[in-house]
Scaffold this motif. Sequence first.
Motif, mmCIF file in Angstrom:
data_model
loop_
_atom_site.group_PDB
_atom_site.id
_atom_site.type_symbol
_atom_site.label_atom_id
_atom_site.label_comp_id
_atom_site.label_asym_id
_atom_site.label_seq_id
_atom_site.Cartn_x
_atom_site.Cartn_y
_atom_site.Cartn_z
ATOM 1 N N ASN A 1 0.923 -1.087 -0.103
ATOM 2 C CA ASN A 1 0.011 0.023 -0.125
ATOM 3 C C ASN A 1 0.874 1.220 0.076
ATOM 4 N N THR A 2 0.377 2.351 -0.476
ATOM 5 C CA THR A 2 1.161 3.556 -0.552
ATOM 6 C C THR A 2 0.093 4.809 0.089
ATOM 7 N N LEU A 3 0.575 5.691 0.600
ATOM 8 C CA LEU A 3 -0.154 6.731 1.179
ATOM 9 C C LEU A 3 0.640 8.034 0.781
ATOM 10 N N ALA A 4 0.036 9.046 0.316
ATOM 11 C CA ALA A 4 0.761 10.427 -0.095
ATOM 12 C C ALA A 4 -0.060 11.331 0.144
ATOM 13 N N ILE A 5 -0.174 12.376 1.089
ATOM 14 C CA ILE A 5 -0.865 13.372 1.609
ATOM 15 C C ILE A 5 -0.162 14.783 1.305
ATOM 16 N N ASP A 6 -0.769 15.744 0.929
ATOM 17 C CA ASP A 6 -0.269 17.281 0.946
ATOM 18 C C ASP A 6 -0.635 17.694 2.265
ATOM 19 N N TYR A 7 -0.008 17.461 3.325
ATOM 20 C CA TYR A 7 -0.427 18.119 4.790
ATOM 21 C C TYR A 7 -0.486 19.591 4.609
ATOM 22 N N ALA A 8 -1.545 20.156 5.076
ATOM 23 C CA ALA A 8 -1.740 21.482 5.282
ATOM 24 C C ALA A 8 -2.309 21.994 6.461
ATOM 25 N N PRO A 9 -1.519 22.646 7.253
ATOM 26 C CA PRO A 9 -2.033 23.118 8.740
ATOM 27 C C PRO A 9 -3.281 24.344 8.517
ATOM 28 N N THR A 10 -4.060 24.542 9.339
ATOM 29 C CA THR A 10 -5.025 25.288 9.474
ATOM 30 C C THR A 10 -4.564 26.747 9.500
ATOM 31 N N ALA A 11 -5.315 27.626 8.845
ATOM 32 C CA ALA A 11 -4.450 29.188 8.781
ATOM 33 C C ALA A 11 -3.961 29.723 10.106
ATOM 34 N N PHE A 12 -5.008 29.501 11.270
ATOM 35 C CA PHE A 12 -4.358 29.915 12.708
ATOM 36 C C PHE A 12 -3.619 28.905 13.212
ATOM 37 N N ASP A 13 -2.991 27.913 12.718
ATOM 38 C CA ASP A 13 -2.013 27.040 13.290
ATOM 39 C C ASP A 13 -0.492 27.810 13.191
ATOM 40 N N LEU A 14 -0.047 28.296 13.947
ATOM 41 C CA LEU A 14 1.108 29.163 13.799
ATOM 42 C C LEU A 14 2.289 28.368 13.725
ATOM 43 N N PHE A 15 2.250 27.043 14.051
ATOM 44 C CA PHE A 15 3.599 26.261 14.305
ATOM 45 C C PHE A 15 3.330 25.227 12.996
ATOM 46 N N GLY A 16 2.487 25.176 12.346
ATOM 47 C CA GLY A 16 2.261 24.180 11.377
ATOM 48 C C GLY A 16 2.900 24.745 9.845
ATOM 49 N N GLN A 17 3.192 23.691 9.272
ATOM 50 C CA GLN A 17 4.106 23.839 7.982
ATOM 51 C C GLN A 17 3.302 22.994 7.017
ATOM 52 N N GLU A 18 3.103 23.511 5.766
ATOM 53 C CA GLU A 18 2.676 22.452 4.460
ATOM 54 C C GLU A 18 4.084 21.637 4.387
ATOM 55 N N ARG A 19 3.562 20.144 4.132
ATOM 56 C CA ARG A 19 4.571 19.314 3.921
ATOM 57 C C ARG A 19 3.925 17.888 3.146
ATOM 58 N N GLY A 20 4.648 17.548 2.104
ATOM 59 C CA GLY A 20 4.070 16.416 1.683
ATOM 60 C C GLY A 20 4.795 15.279 2.314
ATOM 61 N N ARG A 21 3.834 14.187 2.551
ATOM 62 C CA ARG A 21 4.289 13.095 3.269
ATOM 63 C C ARG A 21 3.996 11.856 2.495
ATOM 64 N N ARG A 22 4.879 10.872 2.264
ATOM 65 C CA ARG A 22 4.741 9.484 1.161
ATOM 66 C C ARG A 22 5.168 8.473 2.469
ATOM 67 N N GLU A 23 4.263 7.690 2.395
ATOM 68 C CA GLU A 23 4.647 6.307 3.276
ATOM 69 C C GLU A 23 3.885 5.139 2.566
ATOM 70 N N SER A 24 4.511 4.127 2.920
ATOM 71 C CA SER A 24 4.263 2.807 2.252
ATOM 72 C C SER A 24 4.037 1.845 3.446
ATOM 73 N N ALA A 25 3.129 0.623 3.066
ATOM 74 C CA ALA A 25 3.067 -0.484 3.949
ATOM 75 C C ALA A 25 2.980 -1.729 3.334
ATOM 76 N N VAL A 26 3.720 -2.767 3.996
ATOM 77 C CA VAL A 26 3.587 -4.073 3.212
ATOM 78 C C VAL A 26 2.863 -4.989 4.353
ATOM 79 N N SER A 27 2.399 -6.009 3.475
ATOM 80 C CA SER A 27 1.511 -6.865 4.414
ATOM 81 C C SER A 27 1.644 -8.298 3.709
ATOM 82 N N ALA A 28 1.473 -9.160 4.627
ATOM 83 C CA ALA A 28 1.274 -10.921 4.200
ATOM 84 C C ALA A 28 0.435 -11.460 4.842
#
Lengths: 362, 75
Positions: free
Chosen positions: A67-94
């Motif tokens: 499985n793969t997951l890709a998100i364009d993380y975006a903080p809310t406008a009033f989240d002064l500590f947040g930053q936009e960031r792309g996260r890519r993760e994967s998962a394997v299963s058996a």
Amino acid sequence: MKRILTLAFLAAAAAAGEPERRIFGATPTAEFGTELLRSSDITLTQAADTLRLDWGETEAALTIGFNTLAIDYAPTAFDLFGQERGRRESAVSAQVALRHRAGPWLELLAGLGAQDGFDSYRALWLDEYFSQRFAGRPGYRRAKPRNAAFSAGARWEYRPSSGFVQLGYSRAQTEVAPGYEIDFDGLRRGAETLVTDSVNLAFENVVTPRLRTRADLRFASTSERDPRWGAEVSCRYALGERWIVRAEAGASDERPTFRAQYGGPELEFVVTETLAFFAGGQLYRDTGEIENALLFTSAAPAARSQRAEIGVRRDGETLSWRVAVGTVRSDFAPTNRDTDFFQNLYRDRHWLTLRAGGSWKF
Amino acid sequence: MMRIRLPVSFCVLIATVLILGGCAGVPAAQQRLVSRPGMLFSDAPHLGARGALAAQIEPGRAAGGAQAAGCTACR
């Protein structure tokens, strides 16, 4: 990795194209399935290859998934500590699933499986939120979500070819990406391990020469949560030689306030003995989650969705496949004071869905 | 309390009717139409096994945690 799995499947299928091919004395069948769910800021994929080995009375199914997951993380406008960031993760299963015929009308079932990696975009989004806020503080740990599960059950054909009942039990242990809270005592980490016990009771019946039905009753108990009950009924009705109607309706209930209902029809047109087209739609709604694997303050608000899908299926002697494409519109209720930081996670989205699957009898 | 459980109870009621309806049974010789691929409940991917990703945007579809068996006529 997904390409490797696909190539491995195709190579195995091609190599086993000779008639009467056997593996470990069993008749093999290869199955593959892939799925895409995509919106403007989130892309999810899932691919799985299964090798079925049939010895007659016993069958084993070995499945490898990616499985793969890709998100364009975006903080809310009033989240002064947040930053936009792309996260890519994967998962394997058996997974290994076994089926053994213990008698003329009785089959015993067992399964074992494990997965390493994030299992939902929501968990990934929340992990990024907590990471941006608390990474580096004493008590914060990098998330390593994974889970393992086993299942056992039995299937009884209580009326030859027309009445089946299946009882199953499963237990899953999940290491989740934990949530965090901070106060004067420092950082507090939420639950990291959840155990879920599930019981499933299903009935399938051929009610008339044109009607096949299934009733599915479910119970699941997860650590630190009230039990969740679920029921689903499905039916398939042959209008004639060329038209089939499929429909399902279901509901879930978890105290104190979670409720969900869903359902919808699908219509199939059989063009030839091996080719069919289908189209359908579904509606879904729930009252919002009570709590989740992280913190209750990140619980999803009430949601509704509308789904539409069209597709084609071919049923061949050796190769059968199905492709379907569709859209899902998901709408969340507005967040409240406790969940305003997740406005971009719980926002309305239009999703594109693509599903393809096949089966190759060697 | 009854209001919360009503949808599940309704499905259980319908399920009971369907199960009882199936007690009459249909001989195999009369099952040509219900044996076609589009009429089967199956976990095979080409027969329309439910996508796992759907539960991410519709969490009420899953009973929670480990997935229970999805069909009774699976191979």
